[in-house]
Design a protein around this motif. Structure first.
Motif, PDB file in Angstrom:
ATOM      1  N   ALA A 104       4.249  -8.241  13.767  1.00  0.00           N
ATOM      2  CA  ALA A 104       3.204  -8.201  12.744  1.00  0.00           C
ATOM      3  C   ALA A 104       3.241  -9.452  11.870  1.00  0.00           C
ATOM      4  O   ALA A 104       2.209 -10.061  11.581  1.00  0.00           O
ATOM      5  CB  ALA A 104       3.363  -6.952  11.890  1.00  0.00           C
ATOM      6  N   ASN A 105       4.435  -9.814  11.412  1.00  0.00           N
ATOM      7  CA  ASN A 105       4.577 -11.033  10.619  1.00  0.00           C
ATOM      8  C   ASN A 105       6.046 -11.452  10.707  1.00  0.00           C
ATOM      9  O   ASN A 105       6.792 -10.948  11.549  1.00  0.00           O
ATOM     10  CB  ASN A 105       4.127 -10.826   9.174  1.00  0.00           C
ATOM     11  CG  ASN A 105       4.741  -9.585   8.541  1.00  0.00           C
ATOM     12  OD1 ASN A 105       5.910  -9.291   8.786  1.00  0.00           O
ATOM     13  ND2 ASN A 105       3.965  -8.859   7.768  1.00  0.00           N
ATOM     14  N   LEU A 108      14.704  -9.338   6.265  1.00  0.00           N
ATOM     15  CA  LEU A 108      14.598  -9.903   4.923  1.00  0.00           C
ATOM     16  C   LEU A 108      15.683 -10.964   4.780  1.00  0.00           C
ATOM     17  O   LEU A 108      16.772 -10.683   4.278  1.00  0.00           O
ATOM     18  CB  LEU A 108      14.764  -8.819   3.856  1.00  0.00           C
ATOM     19  CG  LEU A 108      13.609  -7.846   3.707  1.00  0.00           C
ATOM     20  CD1 LEU A 108      13.926  -6.776   2.687  1.00  0.00           C
ATOM     21  CD2 LEU A 108      12.331  -8.569   3.309  1.00  0.00           C
ATOM     22  N   THR A 125       0.941  -2.385  10.456  1.00  0.00           N
ATOM     23  CA  THR A 125       2.264  -2.953  10.219  1.00  0.00           C
ATOM     24  C   THR A 125       2.214  -4.324   9.563  1.00  0.00           C
ATOM     25  O   THR A 125       3.245  -4.974   9.427  1.00  0.00           O
ATOM     26  CB  THR A 125       3.044  -3.069  11.531  1.00  0.00           C
ATOM     27  OG1 THR A 125       2.277  -3.818  12.481  1.00  0.00           O
ATOM     28  CG2 THR A 125       3.345  -1.700  12.103  1.00  0.00           C
ATOM     29  N   ASP A 126       1.064  -4.765   9.167  1.00  0.00           N
ATOM     30  CA  ASP A 126       0.968  -6.088   8.550  1.00  0.00           C
ATOM     31  C   ASP A 126       1.308  -5.951   7.070  1.00  0.00           C
ATOM     32  O   ASP A 126       0.443  -6.048   6.195  1.00  0.00           O
ATOM     33  CB  ASP A 126      -0.440  -6.655   8.756  1.00  0.00           C
ATOM     34  CG  ASP A 126      -0.474  -8.143   8.465  1.00  0.00           C
ATOM     35  OD1 ASP A 126      -1.565  -8.722   8.431  1.00  0.00           O
ATOM     36  OD2 ASP A 126       0.612  -8.717   8.245  1.00  0.00           O
ATOM     37  N   ILE A 127       2.591  -5.745   6.803  1.00  0.00           N
ATOM     38  CA  ILE A 127       3.037  -5.449   5.440  1.00  0.00           C
ATOM     39  C   ILE A 127       3.896  -6.606   4.953  1.00  0.00           C
ATOM     40  O   ILE A 127       4.784  -7.075   5.660  1.00  0.00           O
ATOM     41  CB  ILE A 127       3.871  -4.146   5.424  1.00  0.00           C
ATOM     42  CG1 ILE A 127       3.048  -2.984   5.991  1.00  0.00           C
ATOM     43  CG2 ILE A 127       4.331  -3.821   4.019  1.00  0.00           C
ATOM     44  CD1 ILE A 127       3.864  -1.747   6.253  1.00  0.00           C
ATOM     45  N   ASP A 128       3.637  -7.047   3.734  1.00  0.00           N
ATOM     46  CA  ASP A 128       4.457  -8.098   3.140  1.00  0.00           C
ATOM     47  C   ASP A 128       5.517  -7.420   2.286  1.00  0.00           C
ATOM     48  O   ASP A 128       5.247  -6.918   1.198  1.00  0.00           O
ATOM     49  CB  ASP A 128       3.589  -9.049   2.318  1.00  0.00           C
ATOM     50  CG  ASP A 128       4.390 -10.222   1.778  1.00  0.00           C
ATOM     51  OD1 ASP A 128       3.829 -11.050   1.048  1.00  0.00           O
ATOM     52  OD2 ASP A 128       5.601 -10.304   2.099  1.00  0.00           O
ATOM     53  N   LEU A 129       6.745  -7.412   2.776  1.00  0.00           N
ATOM     54  CA  LEU A 129       7.804  -6.691   2.070  1.00  0.00           C
ATOM     55  C   LEU A 129       8.219  -7.388   0.777  1.00  0.00           C
ATOM     56  O   LEU A 129       8.741  -6.759  -0.130  1.00  0.00           O
ATOM     57  CB  LEU A 129       9.021  -6.548   2.994  1.00  0.00           C
ATOM     58  CG  LEU A 129       8.792  -5.737   4.260  1.00  0.00           C
ATOM     59  CD1 LEU A 129      10.010  -5.833   5.155  1.00  0.00           C
ATOM     60  CD2 LEU A 129       8.482  -4.293   3.940  1.00  0.00           C
ATOM     61  N   MET A 130       8.015  -8.688   0.695  1.00  0.00           N
ATOM     62  CA  MET A 130       8.436  -9.434  -0.487  1.00  0.00           C
ATOM     63  C   MET A 130       7.295  -9.646  -1.481  1.00  0.00           C
ATOM     64  O   MET A 130       7.448 -10.398  -2.440  1.00  0.00           O
ATOM     65  CB  MET A 130       9.012 -10.797  -0.064  1.00  0.00           C
ATOM     66  CG  MET A 130      10.242 -10.682   0.816  1.00  0.00           C
ATOM     67  SD  MET A 130      11.596  -9.800   0.049  1.00  0.00           S
ATOM     68  CE  MET A 130      12.114 -10.975  -1.171  1.00  0.00           C
ATOM     69  N   GLN A 147      15.856 -13.347   2.782  1.00  0.00           N
ATOM     70  CA  GLN A 147      16.176 -13.626   1.380  1.00  0.00           C
ATOM     71  C   GLN A 147      17.254 -12.674   0.866  1.00  0.00           C
ATOM     72  O   GLN A 147      18.020 -13.012  -0.023  1.00  0.00           O
ATOM     73  CB  GLN A 147      14.922 -13.512   0.500  1.00  0.00           C
ATOM     74  CG  GLN A 147      13.819 -14.487   0.862  1.00  0.00           C
ATOM     75  CD  GLN A 147      12.837 -13.901   1.861  1.00  0.00           C
ATOM     76  OE1 GLN A 147      13.226 -13.064   2.684  1.00  0.00           O
ATOM     77  NE2 GLN A 147      11.601 -14.336   1.807  1.00  0.00           N
ATOM     78  N   VAL A 196       7.584  -4.406  15.655  1.00  0.00           N
ATOM     79  CA  VAL A 196       7.450  -3.012  16.073  1.00  0.00           C
ATOM     80  C   VAL A 196       7.555  -2.936  17.587  1.00  0.00           C
ATOM     81  O   VAL A 196       7.052  -3.809  18.296  1.00  0.00           O
ATOM     82  CB  VAL A 196       6.103  -2.424  15.608  1.00  0.00           C
ATOM     83  CG1 VAL A 196       5.954  -1.000  16.081  1.00  0.00           C
ATOM     84  CG2 VAL A 196       5.987  -2.487  14.095  1.00  0.00           C
ATOM     85  N   GLN A 254       8.373 -10.697   8.901  1.00  0.00           N
ATOM     86  CA  GLN A 254       9.315  -9.677   8.420  1.00  0.00           C
ATOM     87  C   GLN A 254       9.319  -8.415   9.276  1.00  0.00           C
ATOM     88  O   GLN A 254      10.323  -7.725   9.332  1.00  0.00           O
ATOM     89  CB  GLN A 254       8.962  -9.299   6.981  1.00  0.00           C
ATOM     90  CG  GLN A 254       9.026 -10.469   6.011  1.00  0.00           C
ATOM     91  CD  GLN A 254       8.344 -10.151   4.699  1.00  0.00           C
ATOM     92  OE1 GLN A 254       7.684  -9.126   4.582  1.00  0.00           O
ATOM     93  NE2 GLN A 254       8.491 -11.015   3.727  1.00  0.00           N
ATOM     94  N   VAL A 255       8.237  -8.098   9.899  1.00  0.00           N
ATOM     95  CA  VAL A 255       8.080  -6.790  10.551  1.00  0.00           C
ATOM     96  C   VAL A 255       7.828  -6.975  12.043  1.00  0.00           C
ATOM     97  O   VAL A 255       6.941  -7.723  12.447  1.00  0.00           O
ATOM     98  CB  VAL A 255       6.911  -5.989   9.928  1.00  0.00           C
ATOM     99  CG1 VAL A 255       6.777  -4.643  10.622  1.00  0.00           C
ATOM    100  CG2 VAL A 255       7.128  -5.812   8.430  1.00  0.00           C
TER     101      VAL A 255
END
Lengths: 88, 355
Positions: B272-273, B301, A77-82, B303, B278, B275-276
């Motif tokens: 996770a970060n 998000l 899940t360590d995904i950078d969406l931007m 932004q 779970v 943004q995410v």
């Protein structure tokens, strides 16, 4: 339908109290007894795995799903969406 | 100079190679360092009062407390699984309009119109009063909340801070003219423990009551252990259920487990970060002989002024809710859809939140 109904096809008389509790073993001895026992065990294991009404079976399946979900959460899940899209 | 701390190198038991006997003699005669309070803390009556009595490096720093790092309050028992549950989307169906108006810094009203596809439509009026005593960003006392719908059913809560560590809560629920729930809570919040006692539907004439006791103790700064005991009594019947609880909080994840005679509830929350997030949940009920598993995620998000929550569970249900703010208007649009593959049911909804 109670889980023990699915065990009506056992060759030897048996009273199944729960899914993996007391179950029958082929009574006859001889060279055919071991394959019959193994085949019967596999049949019972398949029915246990596919019996949606069994509480212990559902608990084991959901425990496995929970462990898989925790693994996915920690590792995938360590995904950078931007992040910018890769240039082809 | 007596009483001053000796420099550390003079306290070596073994002399350095090549050291003279005179240096060894100096070591033996060096007095033991004594802990002394800083000059500013000694006051006028101290024996060593006077200027220039600090060591060459300046006044000594105050001693650190001998205890370990503070454990922190474990919070409320009902909030053990809150972080994980907040990740999951709420079921949505039909059309909902929510208008919130803040009348003052203490008073807020909300109008909710819900046009449902599964049941009768409804209108709710909600009023919230918040007092002056604020302990945190979301905690203020006293707090009075009232919610009434178009059929006359009331849901009211009163939260009050009796003392610095003692909180009380009263909850009343009615279904039209009949009282359904009346509940009284008392909670004690210590520095590293929380104890709560709840009386549910006490009826002196009918000799029935539900008593719930919670206790949580911070064992370390990350580990919280506790338990819950539920005792119910009515004429001809009484019983008690004990549940043990544990919660481990790490830097990026939180794991919580409740185990008791009635079943088990396990949850895992992972950030996770930025943004995410779970959440994974498992519930097993031995009385109903039922278990469920759920996996949820939340994508933030800022932004894009957007939050998306998704859900997948063992009942063959998948769903998602998308919330989008529409600046510069104080409006939030929410779209949700849920599909149950096993029962072949689908329902969707959207809501507009103003204010």
């Amino acid at each position: 339908m109670p889980s023990w109904v699915s065990y009506q096809f056992q060759p030897a008389p048996a009273i199944c109290l729960s899914s993996l509790g007391v179950f029958s073993v082929a009574a006859a001895g001889g060279p055919g007894a071991a394959p019959q026992g193994l085949r019967g065990w596999l049949r019972r294991a398949y029915r246990f795995a596919t019996d949606r009404n069994d509480f212990r079976r559902n608990l084991l399946v959901n425990l496995g799903l929970f462990a898989a979900g925790v693994w996915v959460a920690r590792n995938l899940t360590d995904i950078d969406l931007m992040a910018p899209q890769p240039v082809p | 100079m007596g009483g001053e701390c000796c420099p550390p190198q003079q306290w070596r038991r073994r002399p350095r190679a090549g050291a003279s006997s005179r240096s060894r003699f100096r070591q033996r005669r060096c007095p033991r360092p004594r802990w002394r309070r800083p000059a500013a803390a000694r006051g006028a009556g101290g024996r060593r009062a006077g200027p220039g009595m600090g060591n060459a490096l300046g006044p000594a720093a105050p001693r650190a407390p001998r205890r370990g790092e503070p454990l922190g309050s474990p919070g409320s028992f009902d909030e053990l699984h809150r972080q994980c549950k907040e990740v999951f989307p709420q079921q949505m169906e039909g059309v909902k309009l929510i208008v919130t108006k803040t009348l003052s810094s203490h008073f807020q009203v909300t109008h909710t119109v819900h046009m449902s596809t599964l049941g009768p439509s409804s209108y709710h009026f909600n009023a919230t009063f918040v007092g002056d005593r604020q302990l945190g960003p979301t905690e203020a006392f006293p707090t009075l909340i009232g919610d009434m719908d178009n059929s006359g059913s009331l849901n009211a809560q009163v939260l009050h801070l009796v003392a610095e560590r003692i909180r009380t809560k009263a909850v009343f629920q009615t279904h039209q003219t009949k009282f359904v729930t009346w509940q009284f809570d008392g909670e004690y919040r210590g520095d590293d423990c929380t104890a709560t006692l709840t009386l549910g539907n006490p009826d002196l004439l009918g000799e029935s009551v539900i008593l719930v006791a919670h206790f949580l103790q911070s064992i370390t700064s990350r580990l919280v252990l506790g338990g819950e005991m539920v005792y119910h009594r009515r004429p001809g019947e009484e019983g008690a259920i004990l549940t043990l609880a544990g919660k481990y909080t790490a830097l990026k994840w939180v794991a919580t487990l409740n185990v008791g005679y009635g079943g088990a509830h396990a949850s895992y929350y992972h950030r996770a970060n930025e943004q995410v997030q779970v959440g994974v949940e498992l519930e097993a009920n031995t009385r109903l002989q039922d278990t469920t598993f759920a996996f949820g995620y939340q994508l933030n998000l800022p932004q894009a002024n957007m939050v998306f929550r998704g859900l997948l569970d063992s009942n063959w249900s998948v769903g998602g809710v998308l919330e989008k703010k529409l600046p510069p208007l104080p409006v939030t649009l929410a779209l949700g859809a849920f599909l149950n593959h096993w029962k072949n049911r689908f329902h969707c909804g959207f809501s507009v939140i103003v204010g």
